[in-house]
Design a protein around this motif. Structure first.
Motif, PDB file in Angstrom:
ATOM      1  N   ALA A  85     -16.870  72.587 114.449  1.00 40.84           N
ATOM      2  CA  ALA A  85     -16.080  74.078 114.531  1.00 40.84           C
ATOM      3  C   ALA A  85     -14.644  73.671 114.360  1.00 40.84           C
ATOM      4  CB  ALA A  85     -16.258  74.868 115.747  1.00 40.84           C
ATOM      5  N   VAL A  86     -14.082  72.727 114.894  1.00 43.59           N
ATOM      6  CA  VAL A  86     -12.847  72.468 114.800  1.00 43.59           C
ATOM      7  C   VAL A  86     -12.704  71.989 113.489  1.00 43.59           C
ATOM      8  CG1 VAL A  86     -10.909  70.853 115.758  1.00 43.59           C
ATOM      9  CG2 VAL A  86     -12.533  71.934 117.479  1.00 43.59           C
ATOM     10  N   THR A  87     -13.419  71.143 113.028  1.00 45.74           N
ATOM     11  CA  THR A  87     -13.248  70.631 111.803  1.00 45.74           C
ATOM     12  C   THR A  87     -13.199  71.810 110.656  1.00 45.74           C
ATOM     13  OG1 THR A  87     -14.492  68.584 112.283  1.00 45.74           O
ATOM     14  CG2 THR A  87     -14.244  69.039 110.120  1.00 45.74           C
ATOM     15  N   TYR A  88     -14.195  72.534 110.738  1.00 44.23           N
ATOM     16  CA  TYR A  88     -14.188  73.747 109.711  1.00 44.23           C
ATOM     17  C   TYR A  88     -12.883  74.511 109.649  1.00 44.23           C
ATOM     18  CZ  TYR A  88     -19.220  72.913 108.937  1.00 44.23           C
ATOM     19  OH  TYR A  88     -20.551  72.451 108.676  1.00 44.23           O
ATOM     20  N   VAL A  89     -12.295  74.702 110.681  1.00 44.59           N
ATOM     21  CA  VAL A  89     -11.040  75.448 110.699  1.00 44.59           C
ATOM     22  C   VAL A  89      -9.825  74.715 110.230  1.00 44.59           C
ATOM     23  CG1 VAL A  89     -11.646  77.201 112.530  1.00 44.59           C
ATOM     24  CG2 VAL A  89     -10.412  75.213 113.082  1.00 44.59           C
ATOM     25  N   ARG A  90     -10.005  73.621 109.908  1.00 41.30           N
ATOM     26  CA  ARG A  90      -8.659  72.729 109.449  1.00 41.30           C
ATOM     27  C   ARG A  90      -8.785  73.164 107.833  1.00 41.30           C
ATOM     28  NH1 ARG A  90      -6.643  70.170 113.183  1.00 41.30           N
ATOM     29  NH2 ARG A  90      -5.322  68.765 112.018  1.00 41.30           N
ATOM     30  N   PRO A  91      -7.653  73.321 107.548  1.00 41.44           N
ATOM     31  CA  PRO A  91      -7.338  73.718 105.904  1.00 41.44           C
ATOM     32  C   PRO A  91      -8.325  72.347 105.081  1.00 41.44           C
ATOM     33  CG  PRO A  91      -5.393  73.947 106.960  1.00 41.44           C
ATOM     34  CD  PRO A  91      -6.180  73.154 107.930  1.00 41.44           C
ATOM     35  N   SER A  92      -8.208  71.383 105.458  1.00 35.68           N
ATOM     36  CA  SER A  92      -8.792  70.252 104.682  1.00 35.68           C
ATOM     37  C   SER A  92     -10.424  70.157 104.975  1.00 35.68           C
ATOM     38  CB  SER A  92      -8.369  68.852 105.082  1.00 35.68           C
ATOM     39  OG  SER A  92      -8.631  68.492 106.237  1.00 35.68           O
ATOM     40  N   LYS A  93     -10.828  70.794 106.123  1.00 36.80           N
ATOM     41  CA  LYS A  93     -12.179  70.817 106.488  1.00 36.80           C
ATOM     42  C   LYS A  93     -12.686  69.317 106.539  1.00 36.80           C
ATOM     43  CE  LYS A  93     -13.077  75.044 105.462  1.00 36.80           C
ATOM     44  NZ  LYS A  93     -11.925  75.633 105.959  1.00 36.80           N
ATOM     45  N   SER A  94     -11.799  68.181 107.066  1.00 37.55           N
ATOM     46  CA  SER A  94     -12.046  67.028 107.077  1.00 37.55           C
ATOM     47  C   SER A  94     -11.964  66.382 108.484  1.00 37.55           C
ATOM     48  CB  SER A  94     -11.187  66.222 106.266  1.00 37.55           C
ATOM     49  OG  SER A  94     -11.278  64.792 106.589  1.00 37.55           O
ATOM     50  N   VAL A  95     -12.950  66.016 109.212  1.00 35.10           N
ATOM     51  CA  VAL A  95     -13.210  65.552 110.224  1.00 35.10           C
ATOM     52  C   VAL A  95     -11.971  64.419 110.755  1.00 35.10           C
ATOM     53  CG1 VAL A  95     -14.925  63.907 110.204  1.00 35.10           C
ATOM     54  CG2 VAL A  95     -14.648  64.971 112.575  1.00 35.10           C
ATOM     55  N   HIS A  96     -11.980  63.747 109.664  1.00 36.88           N
ATOM     56  CA  HIS A  96     -10.667  62.547 109.732  1.00 36.88           C
ATOM     57  C   HIS A  96      -9.455  62.961 109.993  1.00 36.88           C
ATOM     58  CE1 HIS A  96     -13.747  59.761 107.832  1.00 36.88           C
ATOM     59  NE2 HIS A  96     -13.929  60.563 107.002  1.00 36.88           N
ATOM     60  N   GLU A  97      -9.210  64.259 109.960  1.00 38.59           N
ATOM     61  CA  GLU A  97      -7.765  64.824 110.268  1.00 38.59           C
ATOM     62  C   GLU A  97      -7.890  65.605 111.879  1.00 38.59           C
ATOM     63  OE1 GLU A  97      -6.227  67.334 107.634  1.00 38.59           O
ATOM     64  OE2 GLU A  97      -6.396  66.010 105.862  1.00 38.59           O
ATOM     65  N   VAL A  98      -9.016  65.436 112.695  1.00 40.37           N
ATOM     66  CA  VAL A  98      -9.204  65.848 113.807  1.00 40.37           C
ATOM     67  C   VAL A  98      -8.939  64.943 114.777  1.00 40.37           C
ATOM     68  CG1 VAL A  98     -10.995  66.798 115.550  1.00 40.37           C
ATOM     69  CG2 VAL A  98     -11.068  67.584 113.024  1.00 40.37           C
ATOM     70  N   GLU A  99      -7.809  65.248 115.780  1.00 40.25           N
ATOM     71  CA  GLU A  99      -7.542  64.358 116.860  1.00 40.25           C
ATOM     72  C   GLU A  99      -8.280  65.166 118.232  1.00 40.25           C
ATOM     73  OE1 GLU A  99      -3.431  64.604 116.613  1.00 40.25           O
ATOM     74  OE2 GLU A  99      -3.118  63.413 114.846  1.00 40.25           O
ATOM     75  N   VAL A 100      -8.285  64.059 119.143  1.00 43.25           N
ATOM     76  CA  VAL A 100      -8.726  64.512 120.522  1.00 43.25           C
ATOM     77  C   VAL A 100      -7.990  65.441 121.079  1.00 43.25           C
ATOM     78  CG1 VAL A 100      -8.873  63.634 122.913  1.00 43.25           C
ATOM     79  CG2 VAL A 100      -9.567  61.923 121.034  1.00 43.25           C
ATOM     80  N   LYS A 101      -6.684  65.553 120.886  1.00 40.18           N
ATOM     81  CA  LYS A 101      -5.782  66.452 121.407  1.00 40.18           C
ATOM     82  C   LYS A 101      -6.355  67.972 120.880  1.00 40.18           C
ATOM     83  CE  LYS A 101      -1.835  65.836 118.667  1.00 40.18           C
ATOM     84  NZ  LYS A 101      -0.581  65.323 118.610  1.00 40.18           N
ATOM     85  N   SER A 102      -6.460  68.175 119.423  1.00 44.39           N
ATOM     86  CA  SER A 102      -6.916  69.182 119.039  1.00 44.39           C
ATOM     87  C   SER A 102      -8.268  69.784 119.463  1.00 44.39           C
ATOM     88  CB  SER A 102      -7.181  69.007 117.522  1.00 44.39           C
ATOM     89  OG  SER A 102      -6.017  68.467 116.898  1.00 44.39           O
ATOM     90  N   VAL A 103      -8.992  68.842 119.733  1.00 43.59           N
ATOM     91  CA  VAL A 103     -10.477  69.280 120.130  1.00 43.59           C
ATOM     92  C   VAL A 103     -10.263  69.668 121.698  1.00 43.59           C
ATOM     93  CG1 VAL A 103     -12.895  68.563 120.924  1.00 43.59           C
ATOM     94  CG2 VAL A 103     -11.686  67.846 118.913  1.00 43.59           C
ATOM     95  N   THR A 104      -9.594  69.059 122.463  1.00 44.75           N
ATOM     96  CA  THR A 104      -9.242  69.505 123.831  1.00 44.75           C
ATOM     97  C   THR A 104      -8.730  70.607 124.272  1.00 44.75           C
ATOM     98  OG1 THR A 104      -7.403  67.738 124.251  1.00 44.75           O
ATOM     99  CG2 THR A 104      -9.639  67.235 124.834  1.00 44.75           C
ATOM    100  N   LYS A 105      -7.471  70.849 123.212  1.00 43.53           N
ATOM    101  CA  LYS A 105      -6.848  72.008 123.128  1.00 43.53           C
ATOM    102  C   LYS A 105      -7.652  73.355 122.934  1.00 43.53           C
ATOM    103  CE  LYS A 105      -2.766  74.417 121.217  1.00 43.53           C
ATOM    104  NZ  LYS A 105      -1.546  74.304 120.147  1.00 43.53           N
ATOM    105  N   LYS A 106      -8.694  73.154 121.772  1.00 46.15           N
ATOM    106  CA  LYS A 106      -9.409  74.025 121.485  1.00 46.15           C
ATOM    107  C   LYS A 106     -10.653  74.468 122.507  1.00 46.15           C
ATOM    108  CE  LYS A 106      -8.190  75.262 117.117  1.00 46.15           C
ATOM    109  NZ  LYS A 106      -7.685  76.591 116.824  1.00 46.15           N
ATOM    110  N   LEU A 107     -10.848  73.504 123.371  1.00 48.45           N
ATOM    111  CA  LEU A 107     -11.857  73.581 124.364  1.00 48.45           C
ATOM    112  C   LEU A 107     -11.257  74.670 125.281  1.00 48.45           C
ATOM    113  CD1 LEU A 107     -13.258  70.202 125.068  1.00 48.45           C
ATOM    114  CD2 LEU A 107     -14.608  72.251 124.433  1.00 48.45           C
ATOM    115  N   LYS A 108      -9.837  74.568 125.550  1.00 47.26           N
ATOM    116  CA  LYS A 108      -9.362  75.493 126.744  1.00 47.26           C
ATOM    117  C   LYS A 108      -9.068  76.848 126.126  1.00 47.26           C
ATOM    118  CE  LYS A 108      -7.005  71.817 128.546  1.00 47.26           C
ATOM    119  NZ  LYS A 108      -5.617  70.686 128.518  1.00 47.26           N
ATOM    120  N   THR A 109      -9.595  77.248 124.947  1.00 51.17           N
ATOM    121  CA  THR A 109      -9.334  78.442 124.238  1.00 51.17           C
ATOM    122  C   THR A 109     -10.677  79.020 124.072  1.00 51.17           C
ATOM    123  OG1 THR A 109      -7.658  77.707 122.868  1.00 51.17           O
ATOM    124  CG2 THR A 109      -8.630  79.790 122.026  1.00 51.17           C
ATOM    125  N   PRO A 110     -11.179  80.058 125.218  1.00 50.66           N
ATOM    126  CA  PRO A 110     -12.559  80.264 125.105  1.00 50.66           C
ATOM    127  C   PRO A 110     -12.972  81.337 123.883  1.00 50.66           C
ATOM    128  CG  PRO A 110     -11.335  80.884 127.389  1.00 50.66           C
ATOM    129  CD  PRO A 110     -10.255  80.528 126.248  1.00 50.66           C
TER     130      PRO A 110
END
Length: 157
Positions: A86-111
């Motif tokens: 899901a985090v990957t899909y909301v990135r403009p590039s739709k690339s998991v290669h651009e997803v970082e740990v901090k991006s995932v953990t930040k989104k985890l805090k957004t219910p």
């Protein structure tokens, strides 16, 4: 699942199959999931450790709690891999290669983001395999990035 199996020296084929098959029945049999799928796999002669891992990923319904490594890691990877997707899909590039740990953990805090993902399961899954959430996210990202093409997460061309 295959990445963790390789890291741990476990049966990569069994772990990969458990990861691939654990939700195969959900779309057509959501009220009977995973019991319907487990029955079909048993009937088809699938290995019991794969079926048990599938049972343990949904202990609330099956009563099977994750105790073996394959069971614990399937539980740990289930919610998180979907969340990373899901985090990957909301990135403009739709690339998991651009997803970082901090991006995932930040989104985890957004219910409200990927609201269907059980954050408690992400946390308890990491604990179940003896890692922090950050470490588990980093591992899952490495695994998903390595297989980005197969997963359809390489991005838009």
């Amino acid at each position: 699942m295959r990445w963790y199996a390789r890291e741990l020296g476990a049966d990569e084929e069994a772990w990969g199959n458990a990861g691939l098959l654990h939700d195969f029945d959900y779309e057509q049999h959501p009220d009977e999931h995973p019991l319907w799928g487990m029955a079909l796999l048993r009937e088809q002669g699938w290995p019991q450790d794969v079926i048990d891992a599938i049972a343990a990923h949904y202990a609330a319904k099956t009563g099977v709690h994750p105790t073996t490594p394959i069971q614990r890691y399937l539980f740990a990877c289930d919610e998180l891999s979907g969340f990373i997707t899901a985090v990957t899909y909301v990135r403009p590039s739709k690339s998991v290669h651009e997803v970082e740990v901090k991006s995932v953990t930040k989104k985890l805090k957004t219910p409200s983001f990927a609201a269907g993902v059980n954050r408690d399961d992400v946390q308890s899954g990491a604990e179940l395999i003896g890692l922090s959430v950050d470490e588990h996210v980093a591992n899952c990202l490495k695994a998903m990035q390595a297989d980005a093409d197969k997963l359809g997460l390489s991005g838009v061309q």
